[in-house]
Every structure is written in structure tokens, then in C-alpha cells.
Design an enzyme around this catalytic site. Structure first.
Site, PDB file in Angstrom:
ATOM      1  CE  LYS A  56      -3.941   1.874   2.696  1.00 24.18           C
ATOM      2  NZ  LYS A  56      -4.735   1.696   3.928  1.00 24.18           N
ATOM      3  CB  SER A  94      -8.176   3.447   3.081  1.00 24.86           C
ATOM      4  OG  SER A  94      -7.275   2.834   3.991  1.00 24.86           O
ATOM      5  CB  SER A  98      -8.368   0.740   6.031  1.00 22.21           C
ATOM      6  OG  SER A  98      -9.081   1.954   5.974  1.00 22.21           O
TER       7      SER A  98
END
Lengths: 486, 94
Positions: free
Chosen positions: A67, A142, A166
Site C-alpha cells: 500500500k 482504504s 481499511s
């Protein structure tokens, strides 16, 4: 080639160990797949043939999607924000460094909601991510890029971060495994901060064993993060195939009584409860009376911490700088701060900074922040009480399957409801895993889409949690994949 | 519940320039979120200790040994306006 992409990472590591597959071949298969990314999952990708460093160590040169919230030395790191466009950190996050020291290689940096604030990945400053099950739908957020990459066979596995859901919510919406470990299990050093008392790194993978492999490589105390403690006794690879003698609680507030729970999600969840009972567990209702207030507490605490953490984006040391403007009544320096932040932050980040600043401002602190911290205590006490009677708690991960792009973008509260079932665990610091439990149509009809089961256990019982998840995963036998069942 | 003037005040505290449109929209959105958040007021929280952190850690110490830090150039490299080994900023007075 396509055969390689269908292997779990654990299976591929075995083939590399036995000489059936070379680590360069494995890396390049994914570098080529990632190069064809049509989901918007990646913000940066390694080239095929670029695998370097040693393939020694338990991860044997395997590619890993990371990420974009993790600092990677010399590789652009934006946290999905325009305010960090082009930023190349001078150091690498501990979690990523541990993976590369274990023989992993960074395959790419994945798209995400700006500063991890969002549940659909539509808040990225670099465009949305599409769900591989239906490109008209969101992957969740997210960590939407990480989840979509793993589900879409653009990465064998990935890491993400979870503050209020997330990792788990996008894993649920994309039909993959997502694991948020206990707060403190993995170092947060080099992980761009959103809400420091909640943020935790974790894996997104094809199966539970892969999640255990990544967790094992990443966990541990780090002198650079004084809140990191590691997992006592390390992480065992899961092997359990039954749940005999174990007690599984079903918190009503986060299942039957959860707000906005879709019919299809309820059906899959209830079917899964049957499978858990078939595995030998004693399944019973339980209560987490304050968890219905989890979202309220979360949407005070997380924005409050974010408003302080994001004060660092001021146009001085890194990232964007906008010119100051005369005649604002502010000094040139303050005008530069205000204009830089106005230009660099997206709408949701601004909203959260405002919310957090308000909640911490003079006269409102006790009514919002102080109160939310007390609710947090009650939520943690609820879990502690439940774990006196149960070994694990299970809930749906997300009240709904993947929703359409734009469906909640104009309504912040509707978007926040996506985290209804996932927010209480980080408030209490607990580990929780989402595993694919089946497919269901959204309310009102549409394609069949993945539904996740969330399993929670007491702090630092990761090995036991992975074992239970492994047993349930086997009973579910989820074989569906985007673009057709296998 | 939260009006335009309050939004403007909070925006100043947050060092965030908002357009007229953003001010209006933010007032409505923040009010809606706060209304939801205020459901917490239903709870009796008298005597409940606040939780700021979930890991029971206090005073994590390390030996106070000097060690090299990053090179100055390395730290200044991502800066938007480095000058003479420092971060240059617009005037804090003018």
C-alpha cells in the site's frame, strides 16, 4: 503463466523451494500481470526483469504489493494524496524492510484512499480503483488497491493498513483474506500516520495460510516504534481443521441488529454459522452493548488524531508548496500553509481535519473527544466480558457487498456506515480477520458479489485466530473468483 | 448546529483555506456527522476512565547512546525550497 497466477503464495513458495518454479519467473509473471492493470490498483509498479537482491529467506524472492502508505526509500510514496506527489522518502518502513529482509520483493505500490480516509477508494488523489468482480463497483477502502490487486491476480499478496476497517472491509468486498493484527504486533515506523492509536499494518492474501506467512515475517518489536511489542511466541502457520471444544459468540449488535445489513449478507452469514457449528464449535448469541456507538467514537477519535498528524503537511519540509497570497490578513507564512493545504488535500481529508480540529477545540474537547475516549473504554470492556464466555466472536465484515462507484460519494455518513462492523475492534486494539464466506446479490438485485466473515479474538492470540480462520475457510471452501467460478 | 462562522474559525485553527462553496458545504456535512456522533450522549459515562491507548505500555526506554542521524542533504532533498542547508519559508512577519 496463468497457472502461476492461480497459486496461493504459500503454494508458489513450495514450488520455488522444490525447484519447480524459479523466483525470477514468479516475480516476472506478476510484474507482467501488474503492467496490464486496468483496475487502477497500482500507483507504481516494478518492471519485469527488475527483481534484484537475494531470494534467500522464507519469502524466496516473492513479489509483494505494498500500500502506498508505506515509505519506500527512493520509490515515490504518496499515501494517495496530491500533497505528497513525487515524494521519495529517505527511508523504508520497518514492515516493508522486514519483508525484504525475509526475501520478499516490492512488486508495486497500491492505490488507496487519501491518507487511508475512506471506505471505497474513491478518495484517492490519483483516481478510483475498480472491483475486479464488477468494474462498476468499488473495491472498498482504504486499502482498495491492495485488495483489488490480490483479487484480480495482479499480486499474489499485499500489505495494507487498518484504522477502522481499511484492511478487512476491502478484503470482504473483493473476496480475499484481510487480517488486522493486534495493535502493537507490527511496527508503524514509516507507515504514514492517520490515527496513531488505531493504525495497524496487516496482510491481504488469497488464503489464511498466506496471511500467517506475511504476519510472521512482519511482526516484532521495533526500537523505532515504542508502541510495537510484537507477538509473544511468534506466529504459527495454521493447521486446524475443526473447532471442537471452542466457543464462538455472535454479537447481536454487529450482526442481526447491525444498521444497513443486506439480506444477502445475512443469508451468507447465517449459513456460515451453521458450518462453524458443524466444525464442532459451540455457537451462541452474545452482547457488545456499546459497539453500536463504535462509529460515533471512531469518527471523533480518528479525525482528532488525524488533525494533529496531518499538521505536518505545511509545505516546508516535503511535498507540495503553494504560493502565499497578499491581503488575507495573515502573514505570508500562514497564507502559504493555508493555500498549500487547500490545494493538496482532497475533500474527505479536509472534512476529517475540520471535524478533528473542531472536536479538539476549546469548549468542545470534553463533549466530543473526552466522551469518545470513555466510549472506547466501554467498548473494550464489552469485548473483555464477551471473551470470558467465548474464544472467538464472529460477525459479517461489511453490512453490504461492494456498492457502485459514486453511490455513497456524496454522503459522508452513508460512507462511514461501511465500517459499522469493523470499527469496534481497533478501538479495543483487538486482532480481527475477514475471510471470504460466499457470494450474495446486493439488495435490489445485481451480480453475485463476495461476502466476508469477520472473526475476532483476544489481544495477541494471532496464532489461535489464524487456526480458527483456517478451519472455517476449509469448511466454506470458497472457490469463486472474479470473472467466473473455478 | 455548526454555522458558517464556526466553520471559518475551525478552518483558521486547522490552517486550511476554504472556498465559499466549501464553507457552506462543510457546515452542512459537519452538522450531519456531529448529530450522529452525539448519539453518544445517550450513554451514562460517569466515572468511566478515558482510553487514549490500548497497549498497556509506560515509559518505553532505550539506552541514551549517540548514533549518526540522516545526512543534511538527504533530509533537504524532498524539500520544496531548500536554501543554504535549510528550509526556506515565506516571511512569518509580513
Amino acid at each position: 503463466m496463468s497457472d502461476i497466477l492461480e497459486l496461493t503464495a504459500g503454494q508458489a513458495l513450495e514450488r520455488i523451494a522444490s525447484g519447480e518454479l524459479s523466483s525470477a519467473e514468479y516475480f516476472d509473471a506478476y510484474a507482467e500481470a501488474a503492467a496490464g492493470d486496468e483496475l487502477g490498483a497500482y500507483l507504481w509498479r516494478a518492471d519485469a526483469g527488475s527483481a534484484n537482491g537475494t531470494a534467500d529467506g522464507p519469502l524466496r524472492g516473492a513479489p509483494i504489493a505494498v500500500k502506498d502508505i508505506f515509505c519506500t526509500e527512493g520509490i515515490a510514496t504518496t499515501a494517495g494524496s496530491r500533497i505528497l506527489e513525487g515524494y521519495r522518502p529517505p527511508y523504508t518502513a520497518t514492515a516493508v524492510r522486514r519483508l525484504t529482509e525475509a526475501g520478499g520483493r516490492v512488486l508495486g505500490k497500491t492505490n488507496m484512499d487519501e491518507f487511508a480516509m475512506g471506505s471505497s477508494n474513491e478518495n484517492s488523489g490519483y483516481g478510483p480503483v475498480r472491483n475486479p468482480w464488477d468494474p462498476e463497483r468499488v473495491p472498498g477502502g482504504s486499502s482498495g488497491g491492495s485488495a483489488a490487486a490480490v483479487a484480480g491476480r495482479l499480486a499474489p499478496w499485499a500489505i495494507g493498513t487498518d484504522t477502522g476497517g481499511s484492511i478487512r472491509q476491502p478484503a470482504s468486498l473483493c473476496g480475499v483474506v484481510g487480517f488486522k493484527p493486534t495493535y502493537g504486533a507490527i511496527s508503524r515506523y514509516g507507515m504514514i500516520a492517520f490515527a496513531s492509536s488505531l493504525d495497524q499494518c496487516g496482510p491481504l492474501t488469497r488464503d489464511v495460510t498466506d496471511a500467517a506467512i506475511l504476519l510472521r515475517a512482519m511482526e516484532g518489536r521495533d526500537p523505532c516504534d515504542s508502541t510495537s511489542v510484537g507477538i509473544d511466541g511468534g506466529v504459527e502457520l495454521p493447521s486446524r481443521t475443526d473447532l471442537k471444544g471452542l466457543r464462538v459468540g455472535v454479537p447481536r449488535e454487529l450482526s442481526a441488529d447491525a444498521e444497513g445489513l443486506e439480506k444477502g449478507v445475512t443469508e451468507v452469514f447465517e449459513r456460515t454459522l451453521g458450518l462453524i457449528a458443524d466444525l464442532g464449535a459451540e455457537v451462541d448469541d452474545c452482547e457488545l452493548p456499546h459497539s453500536a456507538h463504535g462509529l460515533s467514537a471512531y469518527y471523533v477519535l480518528a479525525p482528532a488524531e488525524a488533525s494533529a498528524n496531518l499538521a505536518r503537511y505545511d509545505g516546508v519540509r516535503y511535498g507540495l508548496r503553494a504560493g502565499s497570497e497578499d491581503g488575507t490578513g495573515e502573514t505570508a507564512l500562514v497564507s502559504m500553509y493555508e493555500r498549500t493545504r487547500a490545494a493538496g488535500f482532497g475533500a474527505e481529508v479536509k472534512r476529517r481535519i475540520m471535524l478533528g480540529t473542531y472536536a479538539l477545540s476549546s469548549g468542545y474537547y470534553e463533549a466530543y473527544y473526552g466522551r469518545a475516549q470513555r466510549v472506547r473504554t466501554k467498548i473494550a470492556e464489552d469485548f473483555a466480558a464477551a471473551f470470558e464466555s467465548f474464544d472467538y466472536l464472529v460477525t459479517p465484515t461489511s453490512p453490504t457487498v461492494a456498492f457502485k462507484l459514486g453511490a455513497r460519494a456524496e454522503n459522508p455518513l452513508a460512507m462511514y456506515m461501511s465500517d459499522y462492523c469493523t470499527v469496534p475492534m481497533p478501538l479495543a486494539g483487538l486482532p480481527a480477520i475477514s475471510i471470504p464466506a460466499g457470494l450474495a446479490e446486493p439488495d435490489g438485485g445485481g451480480p453475485e458479489l463476495p461476502v466476508g466473515l469477520q472473526i475476532t479474538s483476544p489481544a495477541f492470540t494471532e496464532s489461535g485466530l489464524l487456526d480458527a480462520a483456517h478451519a472455517i475457510e476449509g469448511a466454506i471452501g470458497f472457490g469463486a473468483r472474479p470473472g467466473g467460478s473455478s | 448546529m455548526i454555522d458558517r462562522d464556526q466553520v471559518l474559525h475551525v478552518a483558521r485553527l486547522a490552517r486550511l483555506e476554504l472556498t465559499e462553496d466549501e464553507l457552506e458545504r462543510m457546515a452542512g456535512e459537519l452538522s450531519g456527522i456531529l448529530e450522529h456522533v452525539e448519539r453518544m450522549n445517550e450513554l451514562d459515562l460517569d466515572g468511566v476512565e478515558p482510553t487514549s491507548h490500548v497497549v498497556a505500555l509506560e515509559n518505553v526506554l532505550r539506552p541514551d547512546n549517540p548514533r549518526p542521524s540522516w545526512r543534511r542533504e538527504q533530509v533537504l532533498e524532498p524539500a520544496p525550497d531548500p536554501e543554504e542547508g535549510a528550509f526556506r519559508v515565506p516571511s512569518p512577519q509580513a
